[in-house]
Design a protein around this motif. Sequence first.
Motif, short mmCIF file in Angstrom:
data_model
loop_
_atom_site.label_atom_id
_atom_site.label_comp_id
_atom_site.label_asym_id
_atom_site.label_seq_id
_atom_site.Cartn_x
_atom_site.Cartn_y
_atom_site.Cartn_z
N SER A 141 0.84 -1.20 0.00
CA SER A 141 0.00 0.00 0.00
C SER A 141 0.87 1.25 0.00
O SER A 141 0.49 2.28 -0.55
CB SER A 141 -0.96 0.01 1.19
OG SER A 141 -0.26 0.12 2.41
N GLU A 142 2.06 1.16 0.57
CA GLU A 142 2.99 2.29 0.56
C GLU A 142 3.52 2.57 -0.85
O GLU A 142 4.04 3.64 -1.13
CB GLU A 142 4.16 2.04 1.51
CG GLU A 142 3.78 2.01 2.98
CD GLU A 142 3.32 3.37 3.49
OE1 GLU A 142 3.82 4.40 3.02
OE2 GLU A 142 2.43 3.38 4.37
N LEU B 166 -5.77 -1.39 -3.86
CA LEU B 166 -6.92 -2.23 -4.18
C LEU B 166 -6.51 -3.70 -4.08
O LEU B 166 -5.63 -4.16 -4.82
CB LEU B 166 -7.42 -1.96 -5.60
CG LEU B 166 -8.22 -0.70 -5.82
CD1 LEU B 166 -8.46 -0.48 -7.31
CD2 LEU B 166 -9.55 -0.79 -5.10
N ILE B 167 -7.14 -4.40 -3.17
CA ILE B 167 -6.87 -5.83 -3.02
C ILE B 167 -8.14 -6.56 -3.41
O ILE B 167 -9.20 -6.34 -2.83
CB ILE B 167 -6.47 -6.19 -1.58
CG1 ILE B 167 -5.23 -5.42 -1.17
CG2 ILE B 167 -6.26 -7.70 -1.45
CD1 ILE B 167 -4.89 -5.53 0.30
N VAL C 211 -5.13 -10.62 -5.59
CA VAL C 211 -4.41 -9.73 -6.50
C VAL C 211 -4.40 -8.31 -5.94
O VAL C 211 -5.36 -7.89 -5.30
CB VAL C 211 -5.10 -9.71 -7.90
CG1 VAL C 211 -4.17 -9.16 -8.95
CG2 VAL C 211 -5.61 -11.07 -8.30
N LYS C 212 -3.32 -7.57 -6.19
CA LYS C 212 -3.21 -6.18 -5.73
C LYS C 212 -3.06 -5.25 -6.93
O LYS C 212 -2.30 -5.54 -7.85
CB LYS C 212 -2.02 -6.03 -4.79
CG LYS C 212 -2.18 -6.86 -3.54
CD LYS C 212 -1.07 -6.68 -2.56
CE LYS C 212 -1.34 -7.58 -1.37
NZ LYS C 212 -0.67 -7.17 -0.20
N PHE C 213 -3.78 -4.14 -6.86
CA PHE C 213 -3.77 -3.17 -7.96
C PHE C 213 -3.62 -1.76 -7.43
O PHE C 213 -3.97 -1.47 -6.29
CB PHE C 213 -5.09 -3.23 -8.75
CG PHE C 213 -5.41 -4.58 -9.30
CD1 PHE C 213 -4.81 -5.03 -10.46
CD2 PHE C 213 -6.33 -5.40 -8.66
CE1 PHE C 213 -5.11 -6.28 -10.97
CE2 PHE C 213 -6.63 -6.65 -9.17
CZ PHE C 213 -6.03 -7.10 -10.33
N LYS C 214 -3.15 -0.89 -8.32
CA LYS C 214 -3.08 0.53 -8.02
C LYS C 214 -4.37 1.24 -8.42
O LYS C 214 -4.79 2.18 -7.77
CB LYS C 214 -1.90 1.19 -8.74
CG LYS C 214 -0.55 0.82 -8.15
CD LYS C 214 0.55 1.60 -8.84
CE LYS C 214 1.88 1.35 -8.15
NZ LYS C 214 2.94 2.19 -8.71
#
Length: 151
Positions: free
Chosen positions: A59-60, A65-66, A107-110
């Motif tokens: 997140s840093e 968005l997870i 999944v992680k998104f910006k």
Amino acid sequence: MEIDEIDLKILQELQCDARKSYRKVAKNVNVAEGTVYNRIEKLKENGVIKGFIPDIDYSELGFNLIAIIGVSAEGGFLPDIEEKIAKKPNVTSVYDVTGEYDAIVVVKFKERKEMNKFVKDILSMERVERTNTMLALNVVKESHKIDLSSL
């Protein structure tokens, strides 16, 4: 591979700080530095230790968005689908599960646009029947560490 008390103590030390020197681990476990080296090599050879990576707060870096995505697929094709999904960028976990879905993907998104494209890419994969996307509102705990002291 049999894991004994010394192996467990070494693993606990490495969970706290994987960059800790063998000397420091040896001192904390109360064994020789060579023993720590040999045990770690054996744990690596046997696949217990897969690697040493930093614990990054994504997140840093803007990955706020997870998505947790349930995937349903045609029987018999799931391993191939999971393998393809696992190779995609931003995927942190793929689990082959029981229950309503065949697989769970984390999944992680910006940005939402990235997530939208990802989900549509999954849905367009041959033999994928449906997906269900959930968004994490807050991260209460996120860690690959577990308490080994009870083993």
